[in-house]
Design a protein around this motif. Structure first.
Motif, mmCIF file in Angstrom:
data_model
loop_
_atom_site.group_PDB
_atom_site.id
_atom_site.type_symbol
_atom_site.label_atom_id
_atom_site.label_comp_id
_atom_site.label_asym_id
_atom_site.label_seq_id
_atom_site.Cartn_x
_atom_site.Cartn_y
_atom_site.Cartn_z
ATOM 1 N N ALA A 109 0.824 -1.213 0.000
ATOM 2 C CA ALA A 109 0.000 0.000 0.000
ATOM 3 C C ALA A 109 0.856 1.260 0.000
ATOM 4 C CB ALA A 109 -0.945 0.002 1.201
ATOM 5 N N HIS A 110 2.061 1.175 0.542
ATOM 6 C CA HIS A 110 2.944 2.354 0.611
ATOM 7 C C HIS A 110 3.334 2.848 -0.782
ATOM 8 C CE1 HIS A 110 5.822 5.127 2.311
ATOM 9 N NE2 HIS A 110 6.753 4.626 1.513
ATOM 10 N N HIS A 111 3.567 1.911 -1.702
ATOM 11 C CA HIS A 111 4.034 2.297 -3.038
ATOM 12 C C HIS A 111 2.981 2.184 -4.131
ATOM 13 C CE1 HIS A 111 7.967 1.484 -1.076
ATOM 14 N NE2 HIS A 111 8.254 2.592 -1.713
ATOM 15 N N ASP A 112 1.976 1.325 -3.955
ATOM 16 C CA ASP A 112 1.084 0.999 -5.069
ATOM 17 C C ASP A 112 -0.329 1.562 -4.965
ATOM 18 O OD1 ASP A 112 3.062 -0.373 -6.443
ATOM 19 O OD2 ASP A 112 2.506 -2.323 -5.593
ATOM 20 N N THR A 113 -0.627 2.385 -3.979
ATOM 21 C CA THR A 113 -1.998 2.879 -3.813
ATOM 22 C C THR A 113 -2.451 3.725 -5.002
ATOM 23 O OG1 THR A 113 -1.784 2.798 -1.414
ATOM 24 C CG2 THR A 113 -3.563 4.158 -2.294
ATOM 25 N N GLU A 114 -1.642 4.670 -5.415
ATOM 26 C CA GLU A 114 -2.025 5.521 -6.556
ATOM 27 C C GLU A 114 -2.117 4.704 -7.841
ATOM 28 O OE1 GLU A 114 0.103 9.198 -7.065
ATOM 29 O OE2 GLU A 114 0.118 9.559 -4.894
ATOM 30 N N LYS A 115 -1.185 3.782 -8.027
ATOM 31 C CA LYS A 115 -1.211 2.917 -9.209
ATOM 32 C C LYS A 115 -2.493 2.079 -9.206
ATOM 33 C CE LYS A 115 2.560 0.662 -10.610
ATOM 34 N NZ LYS A 115 3.602 -0.406 -10.705
ATOM 35 N N THR A 116 -2.869 1.566 -8.038
ATOM 36 C CA THR A 116 -4.080 0.744 -7.934
ATOM 37 C C THR A 116 -5.318 1.578 -8.214
ATOM 38 O OG1 THR A 116 -2.958 -0.683 -6.340
ATOM 39 C CG2 THR A 116 -5.363 -0.837 -6.430
ATOM 40 N N GLN A 117 -5.338 2.833 -7.807
ATOM 41 C CA GLN A 117 -6.455 3.734 -8.135
ATOM 42 C C GLN A 117 -6.579 3.877 -9.646
ATOM 43 O OE1 GLN A 117 -8.759 5.317 -6.079
ATOM 44 N NE2 GLN A 117 -9.724 6.037 -7.948
ATOM 45 N N ARG A 118 -5.456 4.055 -10.323
ATOM 46 C CA ARG A 118 -5.478 4.161 -11.791
ATOM 47 C C ARG A 118 -5.948 2.854 -12.428
ATOM 48 N NH1 ARG A 118 -0.598 6.605 -10.667
ATOM 49 N NH2 ARG A 118 0.616 4.931 -11.595
ATOM 50 N N ILE A 119 -5.523 1.721 -11.865
ATOM 51 C CA ILE A 119 -5.950 0.420 -12.372
ATOM 52 C C ILE A 119 -7.458 0.256 -12.204
ATOM 53 C CG2 ILE A 119 -5.807 -2.077 -11.984
ATOM 54 C CD1 ILE A 119 -2.815 -1.549 -11.207
ATOM 55 N N ALA A 120 -7.984 0.692 -11.052
ATOM 56 C CA ALA A 120 -9.435 0.611 -10.806
ATOM 57 C C ALA A 120 -10.202 1.395 -11.866
ATOM 58 C CB ALA A 120 -9.765 1.115 -9.402
ATOM 59 N N GLU A 121 -9.716 2.584 -12.203
ATOM 60 C CA GLU A 121 -10.362 3.406 -13.233
ATOM 61 C C GLU A 121 -10.221 2.779 -14.617
ATOM 62 O OE1 GLU A 121 -12.320 6.012 -12.805
ATOM 63 O OE2 GLU A 121 -12.002 6.090 -10.639
ATOM 64 N N LYS A 122 -9.030 2.242 -14.916
ATOM 65 C CA LYS A 122 -8.825 1.571 -16.208
ATOM 66 C C LYS A 122 -9.753 0.366 -16.342
ATOM 67 C CE LYS A 122 -4.064 2.211 -17.755
ATOM 68 N NZ LYS A 122 -4.446 2.349 -19.121
ATOM 69 N N ALA A 123 -9.940 -0.371 -15.246
ATOM 70 C CA ALA A 123 -10.822 -1.537 -15.283
ATOM 71 C C ALA A 123 -12.256 -1.117 -15.551
ATOM 72 C CB ALA A 123 -10.727 -2.314 -13.969
ATOM 73 N N LYS A 124 -12.693 -0.008 -14.973
ATOM 74 C CA LYS A 124 -14.037 0.505 -15.251
ATOM 75 C C LYS A 124 -14.161 0.858 -16.738
ATOM 76 C CE LYS A 124 -17.225 4.223 -14.222
ATOM 77 N NZ LYS A 124 -17.097 5.529 -14.816
ATOM 78 N N ALA A 125 -13.157 1.524 -17.272
ATOM 79 C CA ALA A 125 -13.183 1.927 -18.681
ATOM 80 C C ALA A 125 -13.099 0.733 -19.620
ATOM 81 C CB ALA A 125 -12.037 2.904 -18.965
ATOM 82 N N GLY A 126 -12.451 -0.363 -19.180
ATOM 83 C CA GLY A 126 -12.240 -1.511 -20.053
ATOM 84 C C GLY A 126 -13.209 -2.654 -19.865
ATOM 85 N N CYS A 127 -14.133 -2.540 -18.935
ATOM 86 C CA CYS A 127 -15.062 -3.631 -18.646
ATOM 87 C C CYS A 127 -16.047 -3.793 -19.802
ATOM 88 C CB CYS A 127 -15.802 -3.335 -17.338
ATOM 89 S SG CYS A 127 -17.060 -4.538 -16.923
ATOM 90 N N LEU A 128 -16.028 -4.956 -20.458
ATOM 91 C CA LEU A 128 -16.883 -5.142 -21.633
ATOM 92 C C LEU A 128 -18.364 -5.120 -21.286
ATOM 93 C CD1 LEU A 128 -18.325 -8.151 -22.304
ATOM 94 C CD2 LEU A 128 -15.949 -8.807 -22.273
ATOM 95 N N VAL A 129 -18.738 -5.568 -20.097
ATOM 96 C CA VAL A 129 -20.152 -5.570 -19.731
ATOM 97 C C VAL A 129 -20.658 -4.140 -19.570
ATOM 98 C CG1 VAL A 129 -21.807 -6.179 -17.905
ATOM 99 C CG2 VAL A 129 -20.181 -7.879 -18.753
#
Length: 144
Positions: A109-129
């Motif tokens: 969590a110390h290093h990857d929190t911001e990256k994970t936030q971006r991944i969460a947004e990318k997953a929303k944008a890329g979700c085929l459903v």
């Protein structure tokens, strides 16, 4: 790998408002019915409305985990609660909004929190459903 895929699901009416979903490529079946909010609805059985929201959740999870893997973010736990609003619009029932609340536990969590936030947004944008529906989707992730 082909960019076109087909998915077959069959329904067999059982009784009343109850049916059984199956697929020739899956071993399990799912009992489904009209939800209890509607006339002659059946409580405690998966409804098309529940399956719609389940499709959002399961696709988002799969997309998120794939992207997290690509970005080398180690996920310790993932869960997501999604609440969709069904309402009458112009004489038709529609899911107008779906609010997603993923709870994500990452190894670093110390290093990857911001990256994970971006991944969460990318997953929303890329979700085929969610990309295949007109329902407005909001995302409120909790990352630790």
């Amino acid at each position: 790998m082909s960019q076109t895929h087909f998915y077959e699901v069959n329904v067999q009416w059982k009784a009343g408002r109850i049916g059984e979903l199956s697929s020739p490529v899956l071993s399990e079946t799912i009992t489904c019915a009209t939800p209890p909010e509607f006339p002659n609805g059946v409580p405690n059985v998966w409804s098309p409305e529940h399956l719609f929201v389940a499709a959002i959740n399961s696709c988002y999870m799969a997309t998120f985990l794939a992207i997290a893997g690509n970005f080398k973010v180690e996920i310790e736990n993932f869960s997501c609660r999604t609440v969709a609003k069904l309402e009458m619009v112009d004489g038709k029932y529609l899911f107008t909004t779906a609010e997603m609340f993923p709870v994500i536990k990452i190894a670093d969590a110390h290093h990857d929190t911001e990256k994970t936030q971006r991944i969460a947004e990318k997953a929303k944008a890329g979700c085929l459903v969610t990309n295949s529906m007109k329902t407005a989707i909001t995302l409120t992730p909790s990352i630790s």
